[in-house]
Write a protein that holds these residues in place. Sequence first.
Motif, PDB file in Angstrom:
ATOM      1  N   VAL A  50       4.152   0.051   2.447  1.00 22.88           N
ATOM      2  CA  VAL A  50       3.601  -1.307   2.411  1.00 22.88           C
ATOM      3  C   VAL A  50       2.450  -1.400   1.415  1.00 22.88           C
ATOM      4  O   VAL A  50       2.404  -2.321   0.580  1.00 22.88           O
ATOM      5  CB  VAL A  50       3.133  -1.730   3.825  1.00 22.88           C
ATOM      6  N   GLN A  51       1.509  -0.463   1.490  1.00 19.89           N
ATOM      7  CA  GLN A  51       0.355  -0.525   0.595  1.00 19.89           C
ATOM      8  C   GLN A  51       0.757  -0.325  -0.871  1.00 19.89           C
ATOM      9  O   GLN A  51       0.208  -0.974  -1.763  1.00 19.89           O
ATOM     10  CB  GLN A  51      -0.684   0.507   1.031  1.00 19.89           C
ATOM     11  N   ASN A  52       1.716   0.569  -1.121  1.00 20.40           N
ATOM     12  CA  ASN A  52       2.196   0.775  -2.489  1.00 20.40           C
ATOM     13  C   ASN A  52       2.872  -0.485  -3.025  1.00 20.40           C
ATOM     14  O   ASN A  52       2.651  -0.879  -4.174  1.00 20.40           O
ATOM     15  CB  ASN A  52       3.184   1.949  -2.546  1.00 20.40           C
ATOM     16  N   TYR A  53       3.688  -1.116  -2.178  1.00 21.23           N
ATOM     17  CA  TYR A  53       4.396  -2.320  -2.613  1.00 21.23           C
ATOM     18  C   TYR A  53       3.400  -3.432  -2.940  1.00 21.23           C
ATOM     19  O   TYR A  53       3.564  -4.148  -3.931  1.00 21.23           O
ATOM     20  CB  TYR A  53       5.378  -2.777  -1.530  1.00 21.23           C
ATOM     21  N   ARG A  54       2.365  -3.567  -2.086  1.00 21.84           N
ATOM     22  CA  ARG A  54       1.347  -4.590  -2.346  1.00 21.84           C
ATOM     23  C   ARG A  54       0.588  -4.300  -3.629  1.00 21.84           C
ATOM     24  O   ARG A  54       0.078  -5.219  -4.288  1.00 21.84           O
ATOM     25  CB  ARG A  54       0.375  -4.669  -1.162  1.00 21.84           C
ATOM     26  N   ALA A  55       0.511  -3.005  -3.987  1.00 27.24           N
ATOM     27  CA  ALA A  55      -0.193  -2.615  -5.222  1.00 27.24           C
ATOM     28  C   ALA A  55       0.728  -2.655  -6.437  1.00 27.24           C
ATOM     29  O   ALA A  55       0.316  -2.313  -7.548  1.00 27.24           O
ATOM     30  CB  ALA A  55      -0.782  -1.217  -5.053  1.00 27.24           C
ATOM     31  N   GLY A  56       1.994  -3.053  -6.222  1.00 29.22           N
ATOM     32  CA  GLY A  56       2.932  -3.161  -7.328  1.00 29.22           C
ATOM     33  C   GLY A  56       3.743  -1.917  -7.595  1.00 29.22           C
ATOM     34  O   GLY A  56       4.376  -1.795  -8.643  1.00 29.22           O
ATOM     35  N   VAL A  57       3.742  -0.981  -6.637  1.00 31.04           N
ATOM     36  CA  VAL A  57       4.501   0.268  -6.793  1.00 31.04           C
ATOM     37  C   VAL A  57       5.635   0.292  -5.777  1.00 31.04           C
ATOM     38  O   VAL A  57       5.387   0.243  -4.563  1.00 31.04           O
ATOM     39  CB  VAL A  57       3.592   1.507  -6.588  1.00 31.04           C
ATOM     40  N   VAL A  58       6.867   0.356  -6.257  1.00 31.78           N
ATOM     41  CA  VAL A  58       8.030   0.368  -5.369  1.00 31.78           C
ATOM     42  C   VAL A  58       8.476   1.797  -5.121  1.00 31.78           C
ATOM     43  O   VAL A  58       8.703   2.558  -6.074  1.00 31.78           O
ATOM     44  CB  VAL A  58       9.195  -0.447  -5.971  1.00 31.78           C
ATOM     45  N   TRP A  68      11.092  -4.398   4.875  1.00 27.11           N
ATOM     46  CA  TRP A  68      10.703  -5.217   6.032  1.00 27.11           C
ATOM     47  C   TRP A  68      10.513  -4.363   7.277  1.00 27.11           C
ATOM     48  O   TRP A  68       9.606  -4.619   8.075  1.00 27.11           O
ATOM     49  CB  TRP A  68      11.755  -6.302   6.286  1.00 27.11           C
ATOM     50  N   ARG A  69      11.345  -3.348   7.445  1.00 31.37           N
ATOM     51  CA  ARG A  69      11.177  -2.449   8.591  1.00 31.37           C
ATOM     52  C   ARG A  69       9.825  -1.743   8.510  1.00 31.37           C
ATOM     53  O   ARG A  69       9.099  -1.651   9.506  1.00 31.37           O
ATOM     54  CB  ARG A  69      12.326  -1.430   8.612  1.00 31.37           C
ATOM     55  N   ALA A  70       9.480  -1.265   7.311  1.00 33.11           N
ATOM     56  CA  ALA A  70       8.189  -0.593   7.122  1.00 33.11           C
ATOM     57  C   ALA A  70       7.041  -1.551   7.401  1.00 33.11           C
ATOM     58  O   ALA A  70       6.029  -1.175   8.010  1.00 33.11           O
ATOM     59  CB  ALA A  70       8.082  -0.042   5.703  1.00 33.11           C
ATOM     60  N   LYS A  71       7.194  -2.800   6.962  1.00 33.25           N
ATOM     61  CA  LYS A  71       6.148  -3.808   7.185  1.00 33.25           C
ATOM     62  C   LYS A  71       5.921  -4.026   8.674  1.00 33.25           C
ATOM     63  O   LYS A  71       4.778  -4.115   9.142  1.00 33.25           O
ATOM     64  CB  LYS A  71       6.549  -5.121   6.495  1.00 33.25           C
ATOM     65  N   TYR A  72       7.012  -4.113   9.459  1.00 30.64           N
ATOM     66  CA  TYR A  72       6.855  -4.362  10.898  1.00 30.64           C
ATOM     67  C   TYR A  72       6.355  -3.128  11.647  1.00 30.64           C
ATOM     68  O   TYR A  72       5.623  -3.253  12.630  1.00 30.64           O
ATOM     69  CB  TYR A  72       8.159  -4.906  11.486  1.00 30.64           C
ATOM     70  N   VAL A  73       6.734  -1.953  11.190  1.00 28.25           N
ATOM     71  CA  VAL A  73       6.179  -0.727  11.779  1.00 28.25           C
ATOM     72  C   VAL A  73       4.679  -0.668  11.504  1.00 28.25           C
ATOM     73  O   VAL A  73       3.875  -0.362  12.390  1.00 28.25           O
ATOM     74  CB  VAL A  73       6.886   0.520  11.207  1.00 28.25           C
ATOM     75  N   TYR A  74       4.306  -0.985  10.269  1.00 26.17           N
ATOM     76  CA  TYR A  74       2.887  -1.007   9.880  1.00 26.17           C
ATOM     77  C   TYR A  74       2.113  -2.025  10.714  1.00 26.17           C
ATOM     78  O   TYR A  74       1.052  -1.723  11.265  1.00 26.17           O
ATOM     79  CB  TYR A  74       2.774  -1.334   8.391  1.00 26.17           C
ATOM     80  N   ASP A  75       2.665  -3.236  10.821  1.00 27.81           N
ATOM     81  CA  ASP A  75       1.996  -4.292  11.589  1.00 27.81           C
ATOM     82  C   ASP A  75       1.876  -3.941  13.068  1.00 27.81           C
ATOM     83  O   ASP A  75       0.956  -4.392  13.746  1.00 27.81           O
ATOM     84  CB  ASP A  75       2.754  -5.615  11.455  1.00 27.81           C
ATOM     85  N   SER A  76       2.816  -3.146  13.584  1.00 27.33           N
ATOM     86  CA  SER A  76       2.804  -2.818  15.012  1.00 27.33           C
ATOM     87  C   SER A  76       1.697  -1.843  15.375  1.00 27.33           C
ATOM     88  O   SER A  76       1.314  -1.741  16.543  1.00 27.33           O
ATOM     89  CB  SER A  76       4.158  -2.224  15.429  1.00 27.33           C
ATOM     90  N   ALA A  77       1.174  -1.124  14.381  1.00 22.92           N
ATOM     91  CA  ALA A  77       0.216  -0.055  14.686  1.00 22.92           C
ATOM     92  C   ALA A  77      -1.152  -0.221  14.032  1.00 22.92           C
ATOM     93  O   ALA A  77      -2.097   0.468  14.427  1.00 22.92           O
ATOM     94  CB  ALA A  77       0.804   1.296  14.271  1.00 22.92           C
ATOM     95  N   PHE A  78      -1.269  -1.127  13.045  1.00 27.19           N
ATOM     96  CA  PHE A  78      -2.536  -1.266  12.315  1.00 27.19           C
ATOM     97  C   PHE A  78      -3.059  -2.693  12.424  1.00 27.19           C
ATOM     98  O   PHE A  78      -2.290  -3.652  12.390  1.00 27.19           O
ATOM     99  CB  PHE A  78      -2.353  -0.886  10.846  1.00 27.19           C
ATOM    100  N   HIS A  79      -4.397  -2.817  12.572  1.00 23.97           N
ATOM    101  CA  HIS A  79      -5.012  -4.142  12.700  1.00 23.97           C
ATOM    102  C   HIS A  79      -4.890  -4.893  11.380  1.00 23.97           C
ATOM    103  O   HIS A  79      -5.173  -4.341  10.308  1.00 23.97           O
ATOM    104  CB  HIS A  79      -6.490  -4.004  13.093  1.00 23.97           C
ATOM    105  N   THR A  82      -8.745  -5.334   9.728  1.00 29.12           N
ATOM    106  CA  THR A  82      -9.560  -4.141   9.475  1.00 29.12           C
ATOM    107  C   THR A  82      -8.761  -2.995   8.884  1.00 29.12           C
ATOM    108  O   THR A  82      -9.324  -2.101   8.253  1.00 29.12           O
ATOM    109  CB  THR A  82     -10.217  -3.647  10.783  1.00 29.12           C
ATOM    110  N   GLY A  83      -7.430  -2.983   9.118  1.00 32.54           N
ATOM    111  CA  GLY A  83      -6.604  -1.879   8.637  1.00 32.54           C
ATOM    112  C   GLY A  83      -6.682  -0.646   9.519  1.00 32.54           C
ATOM    113  O   GLY A  83      -6.048   0.376   9.231  1.00 32.54           O
ATOM    114  N   GLU A  84      -7.461  -0.715  10.616  1.00 33.62           N
ATOM    115  CA  GLU A  84      -7.589   0.437  11.525  1.00 33.62           C
ATOM    116  C   GLU A  84      -6.294   0.646  12.304  1.00 33.62           C
ATOM    117  O   GLU A  84      -5.595  -0.305  12.641  1.00 33.62           O
ATOM    118  CB  GLU A  84      -8.716   0.197  12.543  1.00 33.62           C
TER     119      GLU A  84
END
Length: 321
Positions: A50-58, A68-79, A82-84
Amino acid sequence: MGELPLDINIQEPRWDQSTFLGRARHFFTVTDPRNLLLSGAQLEASRNIVQNYRAGVVTPGLTEDQLWRAKYVYDSAFHPDTGEKVVLIGRMSAQVPMNMTITGCMLTFYRQTPTVVFWQWVNQSFNAIVNYSNRSGDAPITVGQLGTAYVSATTGAVATALGLKSLTKHLPPLVGRFVPFAAVAAANCINIPLMRQRELQVGIPVTDEQGQRLGHSVAAAKQGIFQVVVSRICMAIPAMAIPPVIMDTLEKKDFLKHRPWLGAPLQVGLVGFCLVFATPLCCALFPQRSSIHVRRLEPELRAQIHEQNPSIEVVYYNKGL
C-alpha cells in the motif's frame, strides 16, 4: 499483462461510499474476523504494498484484486490517521468474536450481582480499548483522560445494570433479560465521548475533497462522535434483543431444562450470528469519511477556509468507529 496503473484510488474504499450498500460491502470486508489470523509478516507485506503504491512504486506482478486485498488488510490493522498498528482486540475485525463472547455472557449471567458487575466491567474494558484504537484524528490522549473515561463508563454501566436489575425484580423474567442492553447503551453514551474527549477539546482534522488538511474542528468532532454512539447502540440491538426472546422460550422447554449447561454456548452462538450482520451493517449507517457544511464550523475556521478557497462549501473528516 502490463504493469498495474497508478491511478487506482486506494485512499478511498473500493465500493461507492455514498450508498448504504457500498458502505455495507466495505464494512463486511473490514470487520471480517479472518483478518485476525493474519501474521505480522502478512500485515507488514500488505503495508509495504500500500505505501509503495501510494508513493508511485508498483510491486512487480501485482494485480488490482491483490492491491485491494492488501489495502483492506492494511486498513484492518493500522490506524488511518496515525499509521500505528492497532492492538489485536482493538481492531474492527475483533468486534464479532469479542462481542459475541462478552455479550453472550452478559445475557446469560444477568441474575447475580457479582456476575453482572464482572461482565459489565469486562465489556467496558474491551470498549475502552476499541474506542481508543478507533478514535478519529491523531491528537494524543493522556493516561489521566483514558482513566477518567474508563472509570466513568464502567461505573455508569454497572450502576445502570444494578439499578434496573433491582427495578425489574417483580416484573416478568423476560424484562430482566433486557437490562444488559440498557446498561450497554448508557455506557456507550458515556464511554465514547469521554474516551474521545481530546477531540472535543482541540477538534479533529477536516480536509477538502482532495484530502488537503484545512484545520481542526470541534463541531466536526461532535457530529462524528454522535454518529458513532448511534451506530454502536444500533449494533447492540439485534444481539441483545433477539437472543433473550429466543432463550426465554427455549428455557421453558424440556430439552434445555435437562441440559442447562447448553444455555451459555447457545446464547453466545445466537449473539454471534446476530453480530456477524449487525456489526458491518450498523458501521455502514454513516459514511466513514463524513462531511459537514462549512457554515456549521467554528467562525475562525470558517473564515480561514473562505480566505483560502471561497468556493469550498463542504469539508470532510474521519468520524472514527
